[in-house]
Design an enzyme around this catalytic site. Structure first.
Site: not given
Ligand code: E4P
Length: 219
Positions: A86
């Site tokens: 990522k």
């Molecule tokens: C996933 O890739 C993200 O890091 C995550 O879904 C963020 O989610 P949140 O906004 O609930 O923290």
């Protein structure tokens, strides 16, 4: 359509893998910190729970492209299997995505708030982009519309990059991005469990059992 668990909690992951058609796990630094465990052993345990076929997405923490690439290579060596790095869509992140593409390391471009961020990441070579639906809505934007616009642009320009929609607080948002053309969603355990919710379902199941027992009780 892929369903991915957005969690690093091994009990949650084990339970969801057991019951649901799960395609992988996404993590981010905040999610990993919540587990209060050394991160590499934790990620290795997650890999052993989900097996090599399912996707495991791990975010880099470095700030420069060179360091992001090194971190991604090291994480892939350590974790193996169907591994995705990522990378946040900063300027350094986009440079890193271009280099990782050349090295054959799969990338989920993350922290996406606009269709143009998604287009740049896709052109740099990202395999997936992660628009943050609920965080966009927290800023008074329309997260589902952002997903729809990204999908329209990817189709229009024939980009092979896919949309892994992220950041959800309710099932309405998940259903919205499915209709908008997301290829995958990643959500916490509570949201994934809620996808089956309907007040009538349990009542129907109980009624069927009662009807059956009322006649076939002896057997
Ligand atoms: C996933 O890739 C993200 O890091 C995550 O879904 C963020 O989610 P949140 O906004 O609930 O923290």
């Amino acid at each position: 359509m892929k369903i991915v668990i957005d969690s690093a909690n091994v009990d949650t992951i084990k339970k969801l893998i057991d019951y649901y058609p799960i395609d992988g796990v996404t993590t981010n630094p905040s999610i990993i910190v919540k587990e209060k465990r050394p991160f590499l052993p934790l990620l290795k345990e997650i890999r052993s729970i989900i097996g090599d076929e399912r996707m495991l997405h791990v975010q880099v923490l470095s700030s420069t492209a060179t360091e992001m690439v090194e971190e991604a290579i090291n994480n892939r060596e350590q974790l193996g299997g169907n591994y995705y790095t990522k990378i946040p869509v900063t300027r350094e992140g986009i440079k890193a995505i271009k280099e990782l593409k050349l090295k054959g390391i799969k990338v989920l471009a993350t922290t996406i708030y606009t269709p143009m961020q998604a287009i740049v990441a896709a052109k740099a070579g990202a395999n997936y982009v992660a628009p943050y639906v609920n965080r966009i809505e927290n800023l008074s934007g329309n997260g589902i519309q952002v997903v729809e616009e990204i999908r329209t642009m990817f189709d229009q320009y024939n980009l092979s990059c896919k949309i892994l929609a992220a950041s959800f607080k309710n099932v309405r948002q998940v259903q919205g991005v499915c209709l908008a053309g997301a290829h995958a969603i990643t959500a916490g355990g509570d949201i994934i469990e809620s996808l089956l919710n309907h007040p009538s379902t349990q009542g129907d199941v109980e009624q069927f059992q009662e009807d059956w027992k009322s006649f076939y009780r002896e057997e």
